[in-house]
Design an enzyme around this catalytic site. Sequence first.
Site, PDB file in Angstrom:
ATOM      1  N   VAL A  65       0.827  -1.209   0.000  1.00  0.00           N
ATOM      2  CA  VAL A  65       0.000   0.000   0.000  1.00  0.00           C
ATOM      3  C   VAL A  65       0.867   1.266   0.000  1.00  0.00           C
ATOM      4  CG1 VAL A  65      -1.750   1.329   1.237  1.00  0.00           C
ATOM      5  CG2 VAL A  65      -2.004  -1.145   1.019  1.00  0.00           C
ATOM      6  N   GLY A  89       2.794   1.552  -3.440  1.00  0.00           N
ATOM      7  CA  GLY A  89       1.883   1.728  -4.561  1.00  0.00           C
ATOM      8  C   GLY A  89       1.189   3.074  -4.514  1.00  0.00           C
ATOM      9  N   GLU A 140      -2.089  -2.895  -7.734  1.00  0.00           N
ATOM     10  CA  GLU A 140      -2.701  -3.864  -6.828  1.00  0.00           C
ATOM     11  C   GLU A 140      -1.913  -3.760  -5.537  1.00  0.00           C
ATOM     12  OE1 GLU A 140      -2.198  -8.081  -7.924  1.00  0.00           O
ATOM     13  OE2 GLU A 140      -2.291  -8.244  -5.740  1.00  0.00           O
ATOM     14  N   CYS A 173      -0.928 -12.389  -2.236  1.00  0.00           N
ATOM     15  CA  CYS A 173      -1.811 -11.234  -2.042  1.00  0.00           C
ATOM     16  C   CYS A 173      -3.241 -11.699  -1.779  1.00  0.00           C
ATOM     17  CB  CYS A 173      -1.757 -10.290  -3.237  1.00  0.00           C
ATOM     18  SG  CYS A 173      -1.572 -11.105  -4.803  1.00  0.00           S
TER      19      CYS A 173
END
Lengths: 510, 510
Positions: free
Chosen positions: A223, A226, A245, A282
């Site tokens: 997170v 990204g 993603e 993931c």
Amino acid sequence: MAVPVWSVDPRTGKQREQVAVEATAGDVDAAVRAAAAALPALADRSVRSRLLRGAAGLLEEDAERIIAAADAETALGVPRLTGELARTAYQLRAFADVVEEGGFLDVIIDHADPDAKPIPRPDLRRFKVPLGVVAVYAASNFPLAFSVPGGDTASALAAGCPVVVKAHPDHPATSALCADVLRRAAVAAGLPDGTIGLVHGFEAGVALVKHPSIAAAGFTGSVPGGRALFDAAAARPRPIPFHGELGSLNPVVVTEEAAAERAEQIGAGLAGSFTLGVGQFCTKPGLVLAPGGEHGDRLVAALTGAAAGAGPGVLLDARMRDNFLKGVAARAGLPGVAQPVPAGDGGEHAVRPGFLTVAAADLAGQDAYDLLLEECFGPLTVVVRYGSAAELAAVLDRLPGNLTATAHLGAEEATRSGGEAAELLARLTALAGRVLVNGWPTGVAVAPAQHHGGPYPATTSTSTSVGGTAIERWLRPVAYQDTPPALLPPELRDDNPPGVPRRVDGVLER
Amino acid sequence: MAVPVWSVDPRTGKQREQVAVEATAGDVDAAVRAAAAALPALADRSVRSRLLRGAAGLLEEDAERIIAAADAETALGVPRLTGELARTAYQLRAFADVVEEGGFLDVIIDHADPDAKPIPRPDLRRFKVPLGVVAVYAASNFPLAFSVPGGDTASALAAGCPVVVKAHPDHPATSALCADVLRRAAVAAGLPDGTIGLVHGFEAGVALVKHPSIAAAGFTGSVPGGRALFDAAAARPRPIPFHGELGSLNPVVVTEEAAAERAEQIGAGLAGSFTLGVGQFCTKPGLVLAPGGEHGDRLVAALTGAAAGAGPGVLLDARMRDNFLKGVAARAGLPGVAQPVPAGDGGEHAVRPGFLTVAAADLAGQDAYDLLLEECFGPLTVVVRYGSAAELAAVLDRLPGNLTATAHLGAEEATRSGGEAAELLARLTALAGRVLVNGWPTGVAVAPAQHHGGPYPATTSTSTSVGGTAIERWLRPVAYQDTPPALLPPELRDDNPPGVPRRVDGVLER
């Protein structure tokens, strides 16, 4: 001064070899320019399909060497990496199929209609064209399938977009070998080897997303990383699509009926899923909502037995191991949280899988427990025991977006439309991009109907990074109005020489 | 203190009536919550189609009153607004057709395949679900077709998304009437009237895009305004898709052959297109590349005659008039720029249409001339005379993204594949979302194959705001894995009770 890029063995923490040096801003610029120069040659769909099939073949030819390098620098193991290479080759060929079929062009033709109401209509013919050079950010946990030769690269090339990949520091040697495979396939297909670029280094990754000639980006990772790149993509003078993603908790809900019927089977299945690949998927189920009471207790007991029997494993790198140990400790330290099987230190370089339990009533409405609703990368899952439908709903309402959401249902409730199970599935649909019944989210099939994406932070867009529709990310529509046949792309001519599927005057044609 | 919202007559500059007050943060929150509450009821596609058809009918019933209000506060004139209302009603019904047909759901079904290589495949069924509440920012220049009852609203409702519209300050009375129409249609379709919300005021618009329950936004307007909202959408804790149509120069290239054949016709056509609606179309041709020499001179002469004959007109508001006058003066003041027909002050509240000419050689590589490559909203166009293919290419290379790009070709070159005309069309394709041959970009047909969008700043995404595919903006895919038939949406069951088009095991079915 050139910054060396080392391949490191996570089983020992030792440097294996220097693979490259980090790319400077000048190197990034050169890679993007070389890729941009390949754009016209990629316009030919048959060239793209040759490239993709060629790359799949060369990947298989070099499998032994690539798998050995990947295992040495990721510790994922030869069996898993053998499967991943087969999946990656399959994926490259699946995108070749997509390119050849041509449905992705989304051709729509409306012939001129001088009698149309409220006003006459011109001849309009629409299809999709490639966006330009795509930046791909490789994932740590899939050195092949979500890295240099992975789904982002394959789908971008299929769309007609050259690619510059930012290698992941956990597998630079594998990245270099795979880039070499792709480049040889490009040359064999008559393309320049700059069609696929490779850069190493954090700063290079930042420079890449800001480069004026980058038209879109694909990312698989954390997170914070990204989001930083997403923000940079949005802040450009000319913003670009950023398909990231980022992270997912992948909630699993076990109903009372399901637990009553097969608590032991569910407990064992869960242990297999959350420890698979040392919990580094993931789609790892990171939060499990199990009923309180007898049948939920049976589930926890089965999970305890299975998880205790799972051996330690080596994570992808030392930083991830540190983060995992810290993440487990922070979660386990919350009041009311129990550790039937404590996750943690598994000896030098390794970690032990484990799980936590907490009561839904404890979790509800307390910000301190938000941590339990955040992904903890590695072999940990959190079992939340709910006492009522209201408690279950309250936890689900607090969840962020996810790649997947799973329901384990009883035999009878799975056959009932419009009941509680249907309501539960509607709730899970709002939370995720893939909804499973009586299965486990790990294992993402490469198939046309797949959707690997979900509400933020699972994905930064509404796109998928797996399956045929992943190609849509790298295209934009163009409509031609009243354009003479001689100047139309062949897919848009009335006689449709390439035979692509089309919607003509409202009717689907093949 | 409540801030009044006035309807203003641009023909006189006088306030007509107070329509409303600006929405507070609390009003915005209430509107979004009311809209969110309507989400479940909109899940039924037949309800959506009733809503859209009902709204079209009520719009037509109330046409006289709505057109009178719109004319009084926009000065666009009754004939134009009568056409726009017909177009808006047509568009609402076209989206009802889209909803009923169901192709937009993009259903893909892959049955389980236990023998699949490299690994067995589960049953996967994918379609699209609505994103949630959509924020719509109304345009100044289309009080109906791109405002409250316009394409963004119609496509969002078609997708199953409730809508909160931020009214444009140039037509608050029209907005209120149209919101009333939509709400009556909602109630008639069995929906809550909160399905469509309306807020007024700049601050309300900013609060709207930041509201946690807003799932996506559609915008038509200026580059600065759109970019500010785009940035706010991207900076949210949970970023949302922002589909903004910001600005476009809409270049037109006239080849030497075309000018030789029909300079007079092209000059007259251009005058008609750039002065249409007092130059207030986002598809106004703002830059025309015409050859130097005799035939280009003929074109300019014809344009001069036609533009000089076009009367003055009233722009949408006084601020736009000021900006237009300033924009014309700044451009006309650049060295080497001539004004065969000077645009400018057309008497109190009005402006006169006109055009500028400049040599491509002057324009090349000088930043001061960038202003000529920026949209000037109003009845002005810039004719750039090029002396060679290289000069033409140099100007095209400097252009930003556009909604449209147009080529006027000679009869012979339009029949030749692979020649200079084909090369020109490839260049224009890179620049725009719609490419026209021998036509004018003003007038955007509502049709399935339409694409009204283009590279930034024409659009902030790869989407269209006109035509059937505009619905794609408000949807996200979800895949169901191994889900029992009783719990699947009907569109995903094997028997396909609603009869939607689908791709099943690779085969398109209807």
